[in-house]
Structures are given as C-alpha cells and as structure tokens.
Design an enzyme around this catalytic site. Sequence first.
Site, PDB file in Angstrom:
ATOM      1  N   HIS A 242       1.115   3.924   2.234  1.00  0.00           N
ATOM      2  CA  HIS A 242       1.510   4.670   3.433  1.00  0.00           C
ATOM      3  C   HIS A 242       3.010   4.951   3.381  1.00  0.00           C
ATOM      4  O   HIS A 242       3.792   4.134   2.887  1.00  0.00           O
ATOM      5  CB  HIS A 242       1.154   3.889   4.705  1.00  0.00           C
ATOM      6  CG  HIS A 242      -0.237   4.141   5.186  1.00  0.00           C
ATOM      7  ND1 HIS A 242      -0.942   3.238   5.955  1.00  0.00           N
ATOM      8  CD2 HIS A 242      -1.065   5.206   5.008  1.00  0.00           C
ATOM      9  CE1 HIS A 242      -2.148   3.744   6.229  1.00  0.00           C
ATOM     10  NE2 HIS A 242      -2.240   4.931   5.663  1.00  0.00           N
TER      11      HIS A 242
ATOM     12  N   HIS B   6      -7.210  -2.299   6.807  1.00  0.00           N
ATOM     13  CA  HIS B   6      -6.278  -1.254   7.188  1.00  0.00           C
ATOM     14  C   HIS B   6      -6.939   0.095   6.914  1.00  0.00           C
ATOM     15  O   HIS B   6      -8.041   0.138   6.364  1.00  0.00           O
ATOM     16  CB  HIS B   6      -4.973  -1.452   6.390  1.00  0.00           C
ATOM     17  CG  HIS B   6      -3.823  -0.656   6.885  1.00  0.00           C
ATOM     18  ND1 HIS B   6      -3.506  -0.561   8.220  1.00  0.00           N
ATOM     19  CD2 HIS B   6      -2.890   0.096   6.227  1.00  0.00           C
ATOM     20  CE1 HIS B   6      -2.439   0.219   8.343  1.00  0.00           C
ATOM     21  NE2 HIS B   6      -2.057   0.630   7.148  1.00  0.00           N
TER      22      HIS B   6
ATOM     23  N   ASP C  78       5.472   4.864   5.375  1.00  0.00           N
ATOM     24  CA  ASP C  78       6.474   3.939   5.928  1.00  0.00           C
ATOM     25  C   ASP C  78       6.693   2.709   5.046  1.00  0.00           C
ATOM     26  O   ASP C  78       7.513   1.843   5.374  1.00  0.00           O
ATOM     27  CB  ASP C  78       6.113   3.522   7.372  1.00  0.00           C
ATOM     28  CG  ASP C  78       4.701   2.989   7.529  1.00  0.00           C
ATOM     29  OD1 ASP C  78       3.762   3.627   7.010  1.00  0.00           O
ATOM     30  OD2 ASP C  78       4.523   1.944   8.168  1.00  0.00           O
ATOM     31  N   HIS C  79       5.978   2.647   3.916  1.00  0.00           N
ATOM     32  CA  HIS C  79       6.160   1.533   2.971  1.00  0.00           C
ATOM     33  C   HIS C  79       6.710   1.997   1.625  1.00  0.00           C
ATOM     34  O   HIS C  79       7.002   1.163   0.765  1.00  0.00           O
ATOM     35  CB  HIS C  79       4.841   0.781   2.780  1.00  0.00           C
ATOM     36  CG  HIS C  79       4.351   0.190   4.065  1.00  0.00           C
ATOM     37  ND1 HIS C  79       4.416  -1.165   4.334  1.00  0.00           N
ATOM     38  CD2 HIS C  79       3.845   0.777   5.177  1.00  0.00           C
ATOM     39  CE1 HIS C  79       3.953  -1.378   5.562  1.00  0.00           C
ATOM     40  NE2 HIS C  79       3.601  -0.217   6.094  1.00  0.00           N
TER      41      HIS C  79
ATOM     42  N   HIS D 232       0.857  -1.195   0.000  1.00  0.00           N
ATOM     43  CA  HIS D 232       0.000   0.000   0.000  1.00  0.00           C
ATOM     44  C   HIS D 232       0.885   1.234   0.000  1.00  0.00           C
ATOM     45  O   HIS D 232       2.110   1.114  -0.076  1.00  0.00           O
ATOM     46  CB  HIS D 232      -0.967  -0.029   1.191  1.00  0.00           C
ATOM     47  CG  HIS D 232      -0.350   0.049   2.550  1.00  0.00           C
ATOM     48  ND1 HIS D 232       0.648  -0.797   2.990  1.00  0.00           N
ATOM     49  CD2 HIS D 232      -0.590   0.887   3.597  1.00  0.00           C
ATOM     50  CE1 HIS D 232       0.975  -0.496   4.239  1.00  0.00           C
ATOM     51  NE2 HIS D 232       0.240   0.532   4.626  1.00  0.00           N
TER      52      HIS D 232
END
Length: 244
Positions: free
Chosen positions: A62, A137, A64-65, A60
């Site tokens: 976000h 999520h 932090d990814h 996904h």
Amino acid sequence: MRITFLGTGSAMPTGSRFQTGIVVEDDGRRVLVDCGSGVLHRLQQSGVGYENVSTVLLTHHHVDHVSDLMALLKARWLAGEEQLEVVGPTGTKAFIEGLLSVHDYLDGRVDLQVREVVPGEEFSVAGFDVEGFETRHSMDCLAYRFGDAFTFSGDSEAFEGLANFSDGSDVLAHDCSFPDEVDVSNHPTPSQLGEALSGTDIGRVYLTHLYPHTDGNHEAMLKSIAEHYDGDVGFAEDLLSVEI
Ligand SMILES: [Zn+2]
Ligand SMILES: [Zn+2]
C-alpha cells in the site's frame, strides 16, 4: 535493541504524523520496516540517516508504506551509496520492477537486491532473525517478529492468530487506525484490539498507523482497550525511540 518510530500515521494526513516507517537497530545491525511518505525526512531528523539504511523490509505494498522507497533509493544514489536491499511479501519483485519501469532513470543506479519472504518461515534480514505472519488486511500483508524483542503488526485487523504471534514480545507495535466510533474493516478498533490481546503477555504495546479520526480520542481509545486487556499500552509518536 532500539526501535525508532519514524512515521506513526496512515493514508490520511494528521499534520503531525508521517506515514509508516520503523527503524530496528541492534549491535550495528539496522533495518527499516516500511517506507511511507515522510520517512526519508524522518530518517534524517532521527539521526539514523538515509545513508545508513541499506535494507528495507516491507509489510505490504500500500502506498502509505512504500511511497518514499524510490525517494530513498534516489537519495542513496546521489549520496554515493551503492546498494539497497528490499525484502517483502510475495509480489515485491514485480512491484519494484514496476516502480523502476516508471522511474526508469533510477534503474541500475544502485545495486538493488529484492527478496520475497513467506509467512511461517524464519528468515534473516540485515542480520536479524525474523518471522513473518499473514495479517488480515485488504492486500497481502505480513506482520514481523524479531525474536522475543519486537513485533510489528503491519496493517491488520486484530485477531487471535496475530495476538498469539506477538505473545511474549517485549514490545508490540500494532495498527490501531480508528477509534471505536468508526465502522471499519481491514484495521482494528481499540475494543477489537483489546479483545484480541486479552490473555497475552506483552511488555508494552504501542498503537500506531493512526488516522486523523484518532485525534482527541486517545484517552477513550486506551480506556476501550483496557476494558479487555490489562497490559501496558501507549500511543507511538513520530521519532519516539524505545530501548528494549
Ligand atoms: Zn495497508
Ligand atoms: Zn497502511
């Protein structure tokens, strides 16, 4: 198959865990799953090397990814590598276009292929047959299953559907962001994860996406999972490599 955890942290730094990134390798094939902050450095430390990663599979979008995605593209461009493929859920094309419009000097520097995949359909990425599964999520997110070898939950609450999706895997890496004391949605607590996994047959479960709140609580978290699930469970660490 070899799984290497590059980053086992989350959106808040622990000081020792970088953000999400996992390299999956088998017989000359290689794919990087997620590319959060610090993953570019971990690629170098792990010996995999950023030059050798030409495919990134995103769970996904976000931060932090994905925060090292443009950094990876730039490093590859500077190293003379000519291509990068990014595969991810619906919205990945618009997301990458947006990044390139902000970092417009990177646009066109490498042959960038972007492909979107949908849950429930098997697809091929970097020579791997992979299936996606929609997680629970705060944003559209896909878990990925690589045959019977490896499943990665992405970011998700623990629930029966996802547990069934990963059932039979040799290795499952699952989001276990917080200890039980934290009241949380969109991520699991250990007892919720244990309950969901109860009755499944998985070779080994690695807990990842760890927030600083989990520091000092590992034993309690494992105990909490074990109240519901009697399988093999351990904590992932940055640069841990697992042979399957
Ligand atoms: Zn997320
Ligand atoms: Zn995350």
